[in-house]
Design an enzyme around this catalytic site. Sequence first.
Site, PDB file in Angstrom:
ATOM      1  CB  CYS A  58      -0.894   0.062   1.239  1.00  0.00           C
ATOM      2  SG  CYS A  58      -1.340  -1.505   1.957  1.00  0.00           S
ATOM      3  CG  ASP A  90      -5.970  -2.271   9.081  1.00  0.00           C
ATOM      4  OD1 ASP A  90      -5.042  -1.660   9.633  1.00  0.00           O
ATOM      5  OD2 ASP A  90      -7.144  -1.897   9.139  1.00  0.00           O
ATOM      6  CB  CYS A 131      -2.279   1.454   5.185  1.00  0.00           C
ATOM      7  SG  CYS A 131      -1.089   0.265   4.583  1.00  0.00           S
ATOM      8  CG  ASP A 132      -7.486  -0.347   5.716  1.00  0.00           C
ATOM      9  OD1 ASP A 132      -7.012  -0.397   4.570  1.00  0.00           O
ATOM     10  OD2 ASP A 132      -8.150  -1.256   6.220  1.00  0.00           O
ATOM     11  CE  LYS A 133      -8.355   1.415  10.826  1.00  0.00           C
ATOM     12  NZ  LYS A 133      -7.993   0.342   9.896  1.00  0.00           N
ATOM     13  CB  CYS A 203      -7.081  -4.191  -0.084  1.00  0.00           C
ATOM     14  SG  CYS A 203      -6.043  -4.956   1.150  1.00  0.00           S
ATOM     15  CD  GLU A 455     -10.105  -3.679  10.033  1.00  0.00           C
ATOM     16  OE1 GLU A 455      -9.540  -4.532   9.332  1.00  0.00           O
ATOM     17  OE2 GLU A 455     -10.313  -2.520   9.656  1.00  0.00           O
ATOM     18  CB  SER A 481     -11.643  -6.455   7.464  1.00  0.00           C
ATOM     19  OG  SER A 481     -11.262  -6.223   6.133  1.00  0.00           O
TER      20      SER A 481
END
Length: 579
Positions: A58, A90, A131-133, A203, A455, A481
């Site tokens: 990512c 994650d 990445c996600d956060k 992702c 998650e 998730s």
Amino acid sequence: MSMRNQRFDKSKLPSRYVTEGPARAPHRSYLYAMGLSEEEIHMPLVGVATCWNESAPCNIALQRQAQAVKMGVKAAEGTPREFTTITVTDGIAMGHEGMRSSLASREVIADSVELTMRGHAYDAIVGLAGCDKSLPGMMMVMVRLNTPSVFIYGGSILPGRFEGRDITVQDLFEAVGQNQAGNMSEETLRVMEAIACPSSGSCGGQFTANTMACVSEAIGLALLNSSGAPAPYESRDQYGEASGRAVMNLLEKNIRARDIVTLKSLQNAARVVACTGGSTNAGLHLPAIAHEAGIDFDLDDVCEIFRDTPYFVDLKPGGTYVAKDLYDVGGVPVVMKELRRAGLMHEDCMTASGREIGEELDRIEREADGKVIYPIDKPLSKTGGVVGLKGNLAPLGAIVKIAGMAENEIVFSGPARVFECEEDAFAAVQKRIYKEGEVIVIRNEGPAGGPGMREMLATTAALSGQGMGKKVALITDGRFSGATRGFCVGHVGPEAAHGGPIAFVKDGDIITLDAAKGEISVAISDEEMAKRKAEWNGPRETIYATGAMWKYAQLVGPANLGAVTHPGGKKEKHVYMDI
């Protein structure tokens, strides 16, 4: 010292504290030491913040992309200063103690970028995240500082190809369940793991990273269509370069992050999450971004929008396609055009381009393709892909993703099987110590009680892999998730550690979940609930008695308000840009 730059009056910008006047000679000497010219020193200083690191695909392309941003800043008469911050990934943190670090990292990202910007008196920011956060963390700090700000996503990963079909990391998590169930050999698993993730990028499904990337465009902080192209496409550089130019335009016009992030733009963002079947984590991150501006926009407000937004973009995990496919048919701008067609977009919201969203959408020529993006009047389902639930088990609300679920699957009632943490639940699932028709309850996993609100993808994917994804339901005060499928309810609030009703559920209590009505209830009387609360021994002790996780657990607020750790925009006594 003369102010050489004609476009920008440095006497009104934060960087004057570092570059202007005889008293700043020592400060300027440091800038000369890094090869800056006198002219560059007296231009606005623009922070180019990235989450580049070697922890995950990512983030691995962000350093390269930042160079394109810097070229755009320079071309528009600014001086870019690149710096990095952390991320917790994650996919790698999933399913073990490392997952506790993930949500806390969002606050650390925002805090560390804030401290860097303040310490060096930068005038504007371009933030790159993967990445996600890191996406909400970067958007939160833009709003907190209220600087001219442009966000840019690092781009998604390309799908892997396995036996003639596209696969993502989600398939691999589910393959673990199939392997445990004896339906897949370790050899096949080894082949899949080597090819599932063939490039840099986040992702590819509509999991949290891509959901928040779509949010960045819809909320106005990112240039339209900038989030769609996959990370390995070097054509992404044009968006980086354009973002660098765009931030200088915003600086010149004094258009700041809070001119862009308003209640209306937050509502636009929530619409895009709903219609794409986005991640439930948006229900955590949108309130957190709003909080930085002092705007009231909590889980209830998010879910209200989810409830009356059609779901018409067919993306994984509930649907068929990945981010690259969405990009190929025109991306988020086409999605927003469909929403506008139904009168579901506020058109008068300012964006990073310096134009309003309505003007931007007028320039978009492409239409819904009918395969990835359905026409809004022929949606996949009439209600959003994510819905809110409330009731005596979750007085502060909870959230569930129903994208891809049939109408008869969105109501579930059954006896509780209670676990005190995710590890216990995962072990029970592996040994199949649960029955069809049960509601699996995982508690003590909230923001404070976990700590860190983990998650539960390992557990939900194992259930899916065992073919039980639709035969049980799962509720938790933790999170899921964006890749989770099935009737999985997260963010149950108040959390167990704060004395929420989820702390008092016992094995066998009948729990009813109804996503059509928005209900989450347990069949015990108020008197019985009060009795159990009186007998409760208080929060479960965790192993985190020191360090960052301890600090986070002390400060973090409830999930329905975004799990934030400071008082936010309503309490501030100054705005950084005007200091």
